[in-house]
Design a protein around this motif. Structure first.
Motif, PDB file in Angstrom:
ATOM      1  N   ALA A 100      50.738  77.144  58.978  1.00 10.65           N
ATOM      2  CA  ALA A 100      49.655  78.067  59.322  1.00 10.65           C
ATOM      3  C   ALA A 100      48.550  78.038  58.275  1.00 10.65           C
ATOM      4  O   ALA A 100      47.363  77.931  58.607  1.00 10.65           O
ATOM      5  N   HIS A 101      48.934  78.125  57.003  1.00  6.23           N
ATOM      6  CA  HIS A 101      47.911  78.162  55.963  1.00  6.23           C
ATOM      7  C   HIS A 101      47.293  76.797  55.706  1.00  6.23           C
ATOM      8  O   HIS A 101      46.068  76.672  55.586  1.00  6.23           O
ATOM      9  N   LEU A 102      48.112  75.754  55.593  1.00  6.43           N
ATOM     10  CA  LEU A 102      47.583  74.431  55.263  1.00  6.43           C
ATOM     11  C   LEU A 102      46.597  73.929  56.313  1.00  6.43           C
ATOM     12  O   LEU A 102      45.599  73.287  55.979  1.00  6.43           O
ATOM     13  N   THR A 103      46.851  74.214  57.567  1.00  5.24           N
ATOM     14  CA  THR A 103      45.950  73.746  58.622  1.00  5.24           C
ATOM     15  C   THR A 103      44.559  74.364  58.456  1.00  5.24           C
ATOM     16  O   THR A 103      43.544  73.656  58.552  1.00  5.24           O
ATOM     17  N   ARG A 104      44.503  75.652  58.169  1.00  3.93           N
ATOM     18  CA  ARG A 104      43.207  76.302  57.954  1.00  3.93           C
ATOM     19  C   ARG A 104      42.583  75.853  56.636  1.00  3.93           C
ATOM     20  O   ARG A 104      41.375  75.647  56.543  1.00  3.93           O
ATOM     21  N   ALA A 105      43.425  75.704  55.615  1.00  7.02           N
ATOM     22  CA  ALA A 105      42.915  75.325  54.293  1.00  7.02           C
ATOM     23  C   ALA A 105      42.285  73.942  54.320  1.00  7.02           C
ATOM     24  O   ALA A 105      41.232  73.706  53.704  1.00  7.02           O
ATOM     25  N   THR A 131      56.323  71.772  55.191  1.00  9.32           N
ATOM     26  CA  THR A 131      55.132  71.324  54.460  1.00  9.32           C
ATOM     27  C   THR A 131      54.893  69.834  54.661  1.00  9.32           C
ATOM     28  O   THR A 131      53.780  69.405  54.976  1.00  9.32           O
ATOM     29  N   LEU A 132      55.934  69.029  54.480  1.00 10.34           N
ATOM     30  CA  LEU A 132      55.780  67.579  54.592  1.00 10.34           C
ATOM     31  C   LEU A 132      55.442  67.152  56.022  1.00 10.34           C
ATOM     32  O   LEU A 132      54.630  66.244  56.227  1.00 10.34           O
ATOM     33  N   ALA A 133      56.038  67.793  57.016  1.00 12.18           N
ATOM     34  CA  ALA A 133      55.722  67.461  58.403  1.00 12.18           C
ATOM     35  C   ALA A 133      54.262  67.790  58.712  1.00 12.18           C
ATOM     36  O   ALA A 133      53.578  67.037  59.420  1.00 12.18           O
TER      37      ALA A 133
END
Length: 345
Positions: A100-105, A135-137
């Motif tokens: 959720a966070h990494l995609t927006r970041a 995270t890795l996926a």
């Protein structure tokens, strides 16, 4: 100019990596305004270096914006790295390494940097609340989508590096190419287990704070409070407890003693303490690139001198000796003097 590959990847990077943490304003204080940042980037590229590092959290995102504009049309000629993890808002999903966070970041970083891809996208630190498999996926999806070329991590322990490598192999997804750890004559803990883990699992090390927050430049003296505009002065005045703790961990008697020896070596070689400290760390086993963070063009040139300095073996040995500590011994659970220890020796 030497351009080694980063870890087991085919990505070639310069030995010097320009860290943009100082670009912009933080806490109302301008570390390096956009005009000076542009001159620093120009001078860095003119010197033949091509590797840049920033993070979405640096100066509230301004660092990415300024760096992106400074690079401009030269984007395809450089290697651009950024990081994600730290809070980007007040919500529970506004931080960390979740999908959720990494995609927006990532989308926010691409927008601020003014690019459609990032060469090296890094996890700023380990997330105890998110499975590393998630995270890795997620990062592998970024690579497959063409938005990220390579992935890396920062400030991971040896066990976290190993766990990540095993998870990537188990899932059949993209593995980390690099680690960004703290490393200098003052902070050598990574030599015991972290750098060997990187070597074993194919991660190149791009080390940060090679001058130990400026301590190794000889700028700080015993019994004298750091100047308000110095790195240590700003850290000690910071409202963030972590910043003050980091300063306390670098500005102490042992560190000042190491800085004294660095100064003596520099005087004997007719150069600066900055150049000597950089020359020492860039030649250490396992180090691919050294992240530097100048606030002025003059500081940049002074730091780059360390990449051209050939440090004599005798001088390097003196610095090794004065900075060596018990922390350099890997933990193996065996008491000193045991049979296993004697066999290994």
């Amino acid at each position: 100019m030497d351009y080694p590959t980063l870890g087991r990847s085919g990505l070639k990077v310069s030995r010097a990596c320009l860290g943009a943490m100082n670009f912009g304003t933080s806490g109302g204080v301008a570390s390096c305004d956009e005009s000076e940042a542009g001159r620093i980037v120009d001078a860095f590229l003119e010197a033949g270096h091509t590797f840049f590092d920033t993070a979405d959290a640096y100066t509230g995102g301004r660092s990415e914006e300024i760096l992106g504009r400074a690079i401009g049309r030269r984007r395809d000629s450089v290697v651009l790295a950024t990081k994600a993890f730290l809070p980007q808002g007040p919500g529970p999903n506004d931080r960390g390494l979740s999908r959720a966070h990494l995609t927006r970041a990532l989308e926010a970083s691409l927008r601020r940097l003014g690019t459609d891809y990032i060469d090296l996208y890094q996890c700023h630190q380990w997330d105890h609340g998110t499975p590393i498999e998630e995270t890795l996926a997620t990062l592998d999806g970024f690579v497959r989508a063409g938005k990220v070329r390579y992935i890396g991590c920062s400030n991971f322990t040896a066990s976290q590096i190993v766990e990540s490598a095993w998870a990537a192999e188990r899932l059949g997804v993209t593995a980390f190419t690099s680690l960004q750890p703290q490393y200098s004559l003052v902070v050598r803990d990574v030599e015991a287990e972290i750098l060997p883990a990187c070597e074993r699992h194919g991660l190149g090390a791009m080390v940060w704070s090679p001058l130990a927050g400026g301590v190794l430049t000889g700028r700080y003296a015993r019994g004298v409070a750091p100047a308000a505009d110095s790195r240590m002065g700003r850290l000690m005045a910071s409202p963030a407890p972590m910043a003050r703790a980091w300063a306390d961990g670098l500005l102490h008697e042992r560190a000042l003693g190491i800085a004294d020896e660095v100064g003596r070596v520099a005087a004997e070689l007719g150069t600066t303490s900055t150049a000597v400290a950089i020359a020492w760390v860039r030649r250490r086993p396992g180090v691919t690139s050294v992240v530097i963070g100048p606030r002025t063009v003059e500081q940049l040139h002074g730091t780059l001198a360390g990449f051209a300095l050939d440090l004599p073996a005798e001088a390097a040995e003196r610095l090794d000796e004065v900075s060596r500590s018990a922390a350099l011994t890997p933990v193996n659970g065996m008491p000193p003097g045991s049979i296993r220890e004697r066999v290994r020796s």
